[in-house]
Design an enzyme around this catalytic site. Sequence first.
Site, PDB file in Angstrom:
ATOM      1  N   TYR A  14      30.321  46.524  43.097  1.00 46.57           N
ATOM      2  CA  TYR A  14      29.761  45.654  44.127  1.00 46.57           C
ATOM      3  C   TYR A  14      30.818  44.720  44.708  1.00 46.57           C
ATOM      4  O   TYR A  14      31.952  44.679  44.242  1.00 46.57           O
ATOM      5  CB  TYR A  14      28.617  44.840  43.534  1.00 46.57           C
ATOM      6  N   SER A 239      36.786  38.793  36.478  1.00 46.13           N
ATOM      7  CA  SER A 239      36.759  40.224  36.760  1.00 46.13           C
ATOM      8  C   SER A 239      35.317  40.685  36.673  1.00 46.13           C
ATOM      9  O   SER A 239      34.425  39.937  36.271  1.00 46.13           O
ATOM     10  CB  SER A 239      37.603  40.973  35.744  1.00 46.13           C
ATOM     11  N   LYS A 240      35.106  41.938  37.050  1.00 39.61           N
ATOM     12  CA  LYS A 240      33.733  42.424  37.071  1.00 39.61           C
ATOM     13  C   LYS A 240      33.050  42.314  35.714  1.00 39.61           C
ATOM     14  O   LYS A 240      31.856  42.117  35.632  1.00 39.61           O
ATOM     15  CB  LYS A 240      33.711  43.858  37.575  1.00 39.61           C
ATOM     16  N   ARG A 241      33.849  42.473  34.664  1.00 39.39           N
ATOM     17  CA  ARG A 241      33.208  42.376  33.362  1.00 39.39           C
ATOM     18  C   ARG A 241      33.376  40.983  32.777  1.00 39.39           C
ATOM     19  O   ARG A 241      33.085  40.730  31.619  1.00 39.39           O
ATOM     20  CB  ARG A 241      33.755  43.436  32.412  1.00 39.39           C
ATOM     21  N   HIS A 242      33.889  40.085  33.594  1.00 39.98           N
ATOM     22  CA  HIS A 242      34.082  38.727  33.086  1.00 39.98           C
ATOM     23  C   HIS A 242      33.647  37.699  34.120  1.00 39.98           C
ATOM     24  O   HIS A 242      34.465  37.122  34.815  1.00 39.98           O
ATOM     25  CB  HIS A 242      35.547  38.511  32.704  1.00 39.98           C
TER      26      HIS A 242
END
Length: 471
Positions: A14, A239-242
């Site tokens: 996204y 980040s995307k996972r953070h």
Amino acid sequence: MTVRTRFAPSPTGYLHVGGARTALFSWLYARKHGGTFILRIEDTDLERSSAESVDAILQGMTWLGLEYDEGPFYQTQRFPRYKEVIQDMLKAGQAYHCFCSKERLEQLRSEQMARKEKPRYDGKCRHGVANPPADVSPVVRFKNPLDGAVTVEDLIRGRVVFQSSELDDLIIARGDGTPTYNFTVVVDDMDMNITHVIRGDDHLNNTPRQMNMLKALGRTPPVYAHVPMILGADGARLSKRHGAVSVMQYRDDGFLPEALLNYLVRLGWSHGDQEIFSIDEMVKLFDVTQVHSSAAAFNPEKLLWLNQHYIKNSDPKHIAHHLSYHLGKFGIDPTSGPDLLEVIQVQRERAKTLVEMAQNSVFFYKDFEAYDTKDAASHLKPEAEKPLILLRERLTALSLWEAQAIHEAVAGVAEALGLKLGKIAQPVRVAIAGRAVSPPIDVTLALVGRDKTLKRLDAALEYIRNQTVVA
RNA sequence: GCUCCCAUCGUCUAGUGGCCUAGGACGCUGGCCUCUCACGCCGGUAACAGGGGUUCGAAUCCCCUUGGGAGCGCCA
């Protein structure tokens, strides 16, 4: 020369706040200079790119209002063009086939690391391969200049110099013939006549190679501006996972797009002590050369404050447009109750998000299931019965159902019974709103309407009597 | 490891050699207002990473240290 900027996301997820900020900066730069803003989808990684991600990015851009003048262009549709340029470069001797196996490259890398050197291609195939193995399809590498230096005159960083000896011959086409990122960027920025490249500073190290390729192709490089990354609340890169959530998540959490935009523009940039910027002001005042060169941490509390500011100060009609979406999620049709604009007027100072506002406004449109346990326990007690009965009588007798008259009725009851206003307002609030929190009692009742008010008063009285029996 | 980037309150920032005993904003916090929750108003808390220079004078210029970040892919 007209300014042409671009936002070039890869559709592998996204649109998150970091991307949104570089998009905003590029967009602002183009708008400020009467230029053109281009959207380019960098989808050359066939494995990881997806149509859903493209949609998500487009949706995010639309919600933020960052409209593009050209595009979206898709790199996957430009493969013939990339192939053509690669052929030209091969012919011109600016690029060459490399037959080195991945195994060899991997070994080379680990050897260099062991020697504490920066891993890079050693140029084995640079001067031709005597006996090209028939079973490997070669990659194409760009022939980087061996000596000299590349100077990036970055709008944000200032002058950054890279020695050519630090740069190796990067792969511009894979074994299967598809082009790689650093190469497609160069061809696209060239073909699309991009004048200003505003992007994340994770690309700063790629810039000298891209400039060298541009030079090989006989083009003057664009002006670069590398904006620093956004850090999470813990100081680590977002980040995307953070912590880097989708901009659409902010919509669902009840944020106004202008609040997010305002927050993002102030992250790394300022104009004196000014905190609030309308879109027009941003366009007028934003100056990319004044963007901070250090990374900034994302601060959710300040975003919340800005959101509250915009909720408090925007045109109710504008709020209504966005609030309807959230009301819908609670199963409410805003036309089925009090005027939404009036509800917004009384709620706007008591909500930090639209979700909160929707939640707090449900009772205007729908009967609640149950009272808040604690609030009912402390306010719907036997001693509240008498004031509620009296108030019910007076409200019934009211000739005009409007806030002023209601206020007088409530105050009248308090006076008649020698009670403080709170002693009557709180039970009424719980009776009408289901809990001890609501806008001022008079406007609340006015908006809920006489029928519903009386019905809920009756329900509350019944509740009190039942409690008494049980007790 | 190597290359590049960065460094003012917890966070976003003002500050571009004297206006700085460092200003604003968010947050936190004391008070006022008050029918609840809020809004609003008044006040408080808290920073120039460390060390060397340069200079009459340094948060501002230079160097080093430390600490963060990025890149070093047939990912983008």
